[in-house]
Design a protein around this motif. Structure first.
Motif, PDB file in Angstrom:
ATOM      1  N   THR A 158     -47.064  33.124  19.513  1.00 36.37           N
ATOM      2  CA  THR A 158     -48.491  33.423  19.497  1.00 36.37           C
ATOM      3  C   THR A 158     -48.700  34.680  18.658  1.00 36.37           C
ATOM      4  O   THR A 158     -47.735  35.365  18.290  1.00 36.37           O
ATOM      5  N   ALA A 159     -49.950  35.015  18.404  1.00 36.39           N
ATOM      6  CA  ALA A 159     -50.247  36.237  17.646  1.00 36.39           C
ATOM      7  C   ALA A 159     -49.734  37.464  18.397  1.00 36.39           C
ATOM      8  O   ALA A 159     -49.172  38.376  17.794  1.00 36.39           O
ATOM      9  N   LYS A 160     -49.897  37.476  19.693  1.00 33.66           N
ATOM     10  CA  LYS A 160     -49.439  38.617  20.490  1.00 33.66           C
ATOM     11  C   LYS A 160     -47.920  38.772  20.392  1.00 33.66           C
ATOM     12  O   LYS A 160     -47.409  39.874  20.194  1.00 33.66           O
ATOM     13  N   GLU A 161     -47.198  37.665  20.511  1.00 37.74           N
ATOM     14  CA  GLU A 161     -45.731  37.703  20.430  1.00 37.74           C
ATOM     15  C   GLU A 161     -45.257  38.113  19.034  1.00 37.74           C
ATOM     16  O   GLU A 161     -44.325  38.910  18.891  1.00 37.74           O
ATOM     17  N   ALA A 162     -45.910  37.564  18.006  1.00 33.79           N
ATOM     18  CA  ALA A 162     -45.526  37.879  16.624  1.00 33.79           C
ATOM     19  C   ALA A 162     -45.806  39.350  16.310  1.00 33.79           C
ATOM     20  O   ALA A 162     -44.989  40.017  15.671  1.00 33.79           O
ATOM     21  N   ALA A 163     -46.953  39.855  16.745  1.00 34.11           N
ATOM     22  CA  ALA A 163     -47.297  41.257  16.503  1.00 34.11           C
ATOM     23  C   ALA A 163     -46.292  42.181  17.195  1.00 34.11           C
ATOM     24  O   ALA A 163     -45.854  43.176  16.621  1.00 34.11           O
ATOM     25  N   LYS A 164     -45.912  41.828  18.400  1.00 33.49           N
ATOM     26  CA  LYS A 164     -44.935  42.641  19.127  1.00 33.49           C
ATOM     27  C   LYS A 164     -43.586  42.623  18.403  1.00 33.49           C
ATOM     28  O   LYS A 164     -42.942  43.659  18.263  1.00 33.49           O
ATOM     29  N   MET A 165     -43.176  41.455  17.926  1.00 29.79           N
ATOM     30  CA  MET A 165     -41.901  41.337  17.229  1.00 29.79           C
ATOM     31  C   MET A 165     -41.893  42.191  15.959  1.00 29.79           C
ATOM     32  O   MET A 165     -40.909  42.859  15.660  1.00 29.79           O
ATOM     33  N   LEU A 170     -52.023  41.738  12.062  1.00 25.07           N
ATOM     34  CA  LEU A 170     -51.349  40.449  11.926  1.00 25.07           C
ATOM     35  C   LEU A 170     -52.343  39.340  11.594  1.00 25.07           C
ATOM     36  O   LEU A 170     -52.132  38.555  10.667  1.00 25.07           O
ATOM     37  N   ARG A 171     -53.441  39.286  12.337  1.00 27.45           N
ATOM     38  CA  ARG A 171     -54.450  38.249  12.081  1.00 27.45           C
ATOM     39  C   ARG A 171     -55.090  38.418  10.703  1.00 27.45           C
ATOM     40  O   ARG A 171     -55.385  37.437  10.020  1.00 27.45           O
ATOM     41  N   LYS A 172     -55.304  39.669  10.302  1.00 31.68           N
ATOM     42  CA  LYS A 172     -55.885  39.921   8.983  1.00 31.68           C
ATOM     43  C   LYS A 172     -54.941  39.425   7.893  1.00 31.68           C
ATOM     44  O   LYS A 172     -55.362  38.761   6.942  1.00 31.68           O
ATOM     45  N   TYR A 173     -53.647  39.732   8.012  1.00 31.23           N
ATOM     46  CA  TYR A 173     -52.666  39.249   7.042  1.00 31.23           C
ATOM     47  C   TYR A 173     -52.619  37.723   7.027  1.00 31.23           C
ATOM     48  O   TYR A 173     -52.520  37.113   5.968  1.00 31.23           O
ATOM     49  N   ALA A 174     -52.683  37.108   8.204  1.00 29.87           N
ATOM     50  CA  ALA A 174     -52.659  35.643   8.287  1.00 29.87           C
ATOM     51  C   ALA A 174     -53.878  35.051   7.589  1.00 29.87           C
ATOM     52  O   ALA A 174     -53.755  34.100   6.805  1.00 29.87           O
ATOM     53  N   LYS A 175     -55.043  35.624   7.859  1.00 22.88           N
ATOM     54  CA  LYS A 175     -56.278  35.117   7.256  1.00 22.88           C
ATOM     55  C   LYS A 175     -56.249  35.236   5.740  1.00 22.88           C
ATOM     56  O   LYS A 175     -56.730  34.355   5.027  1.00 22.88           O
ATOM     57  N   LYS A 176     -55.656  36.325   5.218  1.00 22.35           N
ATOM     58  CA  LYS A 176     -55.573  36.536   3.769  1.00 22.35           C
ATOM     59  C   LYS A 176     -54.402  35.790   3.131  1.00 22.35           C
ATOM     60  O   LYS A 176     -54.239  35.826   1.926  1.00 22.35           O
ATOM     61  N   GLY A 211     -56.545  24.841  15.606  1.00 21.69           N
ATOM     62  CA  GLY A 211     -57.840  25.058  16.239  1.00 21.69           C
ATOM     63  C   GLY A 211     -58.355  26.420  15.817  1.00 21.69           C
ATOM     64  O   GLY A 211     -58.478  26.720  14.642  1.00 21.69           O
ATOM     65  N   ASN A 212     -58.596  27.280  16.799  1.00 19.00           N
ATOM     66  CA  ASN A 212     -59.057  28.631  16.474  1.00 19.00           C
ATOM     67  C   ASN A 212     -57.996  29.685  16.757  1.00 19.00           C
ATOM     68  O   ASN A 212     -58.289  30.869  16.849  1.00 19.00           O
ATOM     69  N   GLN A 213     -56.740  29.264  16.888  1.00 27.43           N
ATOM     70  CA  GLN A 213     -55.663  30.195  17.202  1.00 27.43           C
ATOM     71  C   GLN A 213     -54.579  30.153  16.130  1.00 27.43           C
ATOM     72  O   GLN A 213     -54.262  29.101  15.588  1.00 27.43           O
ATOM     73  N   TRP A 214     -54.015  31.328  15.847  1.00 31.21           N
ATOM     74  CA  TRP A 214     -52.925  31.445  14.899  1.00 31.21           C
ATOM     75  C   TRP A 214     -51.599  31.243  15.611  1.00 31.21           C
ATOM     76  O   TRP A 214     -51.419  31.707  16.730  1.00 31.21           O
ATOM     77  N   ARG A 215     -50.674  30.563  14.930  1.00 33.42           N
ATOM     78  CA  ARG A 215     -49.313  30.400  15.427  1.00 33.42           C
ATOM     79  C   ARG A 215     -48.364  30.777  14.292  1.00 33.42           C
ATOM     80  O   ARG A 215     -48.677  30.609  13.114  1.00 33.42           O
ATOM     81  N   PHE A 216     -47.195  31.286  14.683  1.00 30.62           N
ATOM     82  CA  PHE A 216     -46.242  31.825  13.721  1.00 30.62           C
ATOM     83  C   PHE A 216     -44.849  31.303  14.036  1.00 30.62           C
ATOM     84  O   PHE A 216     -44.446  31.273  15.191  1.00 30.62           O
ATOM     85  N   SER A 217     -44.125  30.928  13.000  1.00 31.53           N
ATOM     86  CA  SER A 217     -42.734  30.526  13.142  1.00 31.53           C
ATOM     87  C   SER A 217     -41.887  31.793  13.104  1.00 31.53           C
ATOM     88  O   SER A 217     -41.982  32.589  12.150  1.00 31.53           O
ATOM     89  N   LYS A 218     -41.056  31.978  14.102  1.00 38.29           N
ATOM     90  CA  LYS A 218     -40.205  33.168  14.148  1.00 38.29           C
ATOM     91  C   LYS A 218     -39.314  33.235  12.915  1.00 38.29           C
ATOM     92  O   LYS A 218     -39.165  34.298  12.304  1.00 38.29           O
ATOM     93  N   GLU A 219     -38.730  32.117  12.522  1.00 37.49           N
ATOM     94  CA  GLU A 219     -37.839  32.080  11.370  1.00 37.49           C
ATOM     95  C   GLU A 219     -38.581  32.437  10.079  1.00 37.49           C
ATOM     96  O   GLU A 219     -38.081  33.193   9.258  1.00 37.49           O
TER      97      GLU A 219
END
Length: 77
Positions: free
Chosen positions: A5-12, A20-26, A35-43
């Motif tokens: 999730t965005a929270k997990e990715a930001a913490k990592m 994090l969301r701003k970078y994802a959006k850009k 949907g309306n949520q960002w997801r991130f692959s750890k790898e």
């Protein structure tokens, strides 16, 4: 593949969720919007992190902090 999730990715990455969301959006960080949520692959994030120009990212984060858009999460060196 581990999905974060965005929270997990930001913490990592030790950055704010806002940044994090701003970078994802850009499109500056590998992300997928479901949907309306960002997801991130750890790898993908780890690959991006190792290839990223970290000095440029640090400068951008410093500008955000100085403009009041985010709160400093690390000590100044």
């Amino acid at each position: 593949m581990e999905i974060l999730t965005a929270k997990e990715a930001a913490k990592m990455l030790k950055i704010s969720e806002y940044t994090l969301r701003k970078y994802a959006k850009k499109g500056r960080i590998p992300a997928h919007k479901i949907g309306n949520q960002w997801r991130f692959s750890k790898e993908e994030l780890l690959d991006w992190f190792h290839a990223a120009d970290l000095d440029l990212l640090a400068e951008e984060a410093e500008k955000e902090y100085r403009s009041g858009q985010t709160v400093r999460l690390w000590p100044r060196e």
